[in-house]
Scaffold this motif. Structure first.
Motif, PDB file in Angstrom:
ATOM      1  N   ILE A 220       0.836  -1.206   0.000  1.00  0.00           N
ATOM      2  CA  ILE A 220       0.000   0.000   0.000  1.00  0.00           C
ATOM      3  C   ILE A 220       0.869   1.253   0.000  1.00  0.00           C
ATOM      4  O   ILE A 220       0.580   2.228  -0.703  1.00  0.00           O
ATOM      5  CB  ILE A 220      -0.931  -0.028   1.229  1.00  0.00           C
ATOM      6  CG1 ILE A 220      -1.953  -1.166   1.077  1.00  0.00           C
ATOM      7  CG2 ILE A 220      -1.655   1.307   1.402  1.00  0.00           C
ATOM      8  CD1 ILE A 220      -2.755  -1.451   2.319  1.00  0.00           C
ATOM      9  N   ARG A 221       1.958   1.233   0.781  1.00  0.00           N
ATOM     10  CA  ARG A 221       2.851   2.397   0.821  1.00  0.00           C
ATOM     11  C   ARG A 221       3.486   2.640  -0.544  1.00  0.00           C
ATOM     12  O   ARG A 221       3.758   3.793  -0.920  1.00  0.00           O
ATOM     13  CB  ARG A 221       3.932   2.182   1.870  1.00  0.00           C
ATOM     14  CG  ARG A 221       3.423   2.178   3.305  1.00  0.00           C
ATOM     15  CD  ARG A 221       4.575   2.176   4.297  1.00  0.00           C
ATOM     16  NE  ARG A 221       4.093   2.062   5.676  1.00  0.00           N
ATOM     17  CZ  ARG A 221       4.063   0.926   6.363  1.00  0.00           C
ATOM     18  NH1 ARG A 221       4.493  -0.215   5.797  1.00  0.00           N
ATOM     19  NH2 ARG A 221       3.600   0.913   7.603  1.00  0.00           N
ATOM     20  N   ARG A 240      -7.317   5.532   1.627  1.00  0.00           N
ATOM     21  CA  ARG A 240      -6.156   5.987   2.406  1.00  0.00           C
ATOM     22  C   ARG A 240      -6.303   7.471   2.738  1.00  0.00           C
ATOM     23  O   ARG A 240      -6.671   8.257   1.891  1.00  0.00           O
ATOM     24  CB  ARG A 240      -4.881   5.744   1.603  1.00  0.00           C
ATOM     25  CG  ARG A 240      -4.551   4.273   1.380  1.00  0.00           C
ATOM     26  CD  ARG A 240      -3.604   4.096   0.221  1.00  0.00           C
ATOM     27  NE  ARG A 240      -4.270   4.319  -1.076  1.00  0.00           N
ATOM     28  CZ  ARG A 240      -3.633   4.488  -2.220  1.00  0.00           C
ATOM     29  NH1 ARG A 240      -2.295   4.494  -2.234  1.00  0.00           N
ATOM     30  NH2 ARG A 240      -4.322   4.692  -3.333  1.00  0.00           N
ATOM     31  N   SER A 244      -4.102   6.819   7.962  1.00  0.00           N
ATOM     32  CA  SER A 244      -3.915   5.421   7.578  1.00  0.00           C
ATOM     33  C   SER A 244      -2.668   4.792   8.145  1.00  0.00           C
ATOM     34  O   SER A 244      -2.529   3.561   8.174  1.00  0.00           O
ATOM     35  CB  SER A 244      -3.903   5.297   6.047  1.00  0.00           C
ATOM     36  OG  SER A 244      -5.164   5.667   5.521  1.00  0.00           O
TER      37      SER A 244
END
Length: 246
Positions: A220-221, A240, A244
């Protein structure tokens, strides 16, 4: 090609999900109104009373019929007594007089027996009529209660229906601001899994309530802000924000 949408467009999905959740809550409230359960109980009680009333009414009718038959028998006996009495008063034959007196004695005994039975049946008729009246009063009272509860149920449904109209209009307004492809994905995920959008807060997906593992968080990052990502646990679109934890 992975779906892309601006962070603002994706954030709109949370408002859309809130609207859908509210609509679902309103539908559930309409089905789970306490008046519905109460009406079901009253319907069962009313049916029990209705059957009892039929039985009580039948007992009254039977008693009235029996009383009618006895009264008819009494009338026949009295008519014969009157006839024989008249014949006795005009008869000159000793033999005929003796016969008529014997028959009159028998007829009077028969009349007395019938009148005794008549009193018993009349007493029973009064009792079953009183029982039927009491059952009818109980039935009418319960029916009035059911009507009141039904009116309360209808008023609650009307209020919920009004709220639902406003909620549906609000949802339509929100949905109109969301790109079609993103909206289509949201609708598909919601229809499949129950929720279409999930807020990622502190590494926890609101849809599943589960904290994502480090591998998922790393993925996700690494994603661009406009990448549309699905929650690995709930399959809802993962939204996000600054909360988050990424």
């Amino acid at each position: 090609m992975a779906l892309k949408a601006s962070p603002d467009s994706q954030a709109q999905l949370l408002a859309l999900q809130a609207s859908d959740t509210r609509l679902a809550q309103l539908d559930h409230q309409a089905k789970a109104l306490p008046e519905n359960a109460r009406l079901a109980e009253l319907a069962s009680s009313l049916e029990t009373l209705r059957q009892r009333l039929l039985t009580d009414t039948g007992a009254v009718e039977d008693a009235r019929l029996e009383l009618g038959r006895i009264e008819a028998d009494v009338a026949v006996v009295e008519a014969r007594i009157a006839r024989d009495t008249a014949r006795l008063e005009t008869s000159a034959s000793v033999k005929d007089v003796a016969g008529l007196e014997h028959e009159l004695a028998s007829l009077r005994r028969r009349r007395d027996d019938l009148e005794d039975i008549q009193l018993v049946v009349m007493t029973r008729l009064e009792e079953v009529e009183a029982t039927a009246r009491a059952t009818k009063a109980e039935f009418d009272e319960l029916k009035a209660t059911a009507s009141q509860v039904e009116a309360e149920r209808d008023a609650s449904l009307k209020t919920l229906a009004s709220e639902r109209v406003h909620a549906a209009a609000n949802r339509q307004t929100i949905a109109s601001k969301i790109p079609e492809d993103l909206l289509a994905l949201y609708e598909r995920q919601r229809s499949r899994y129950g929720l279409g959008a999930s807020l990622l807060r502190g590494g926890v997906s609101s849809a599943s309530g589960v904290k994502l593992n480090e591998n998922d968080m790393a993925r996700i990052r690494a994603a661009a802000p406009d990448d549309v990502i699905l929650c690995p646990d709930s399959e809802a679109i993962l939204i996000r924000t600054d909360e988050s934890g990424i």
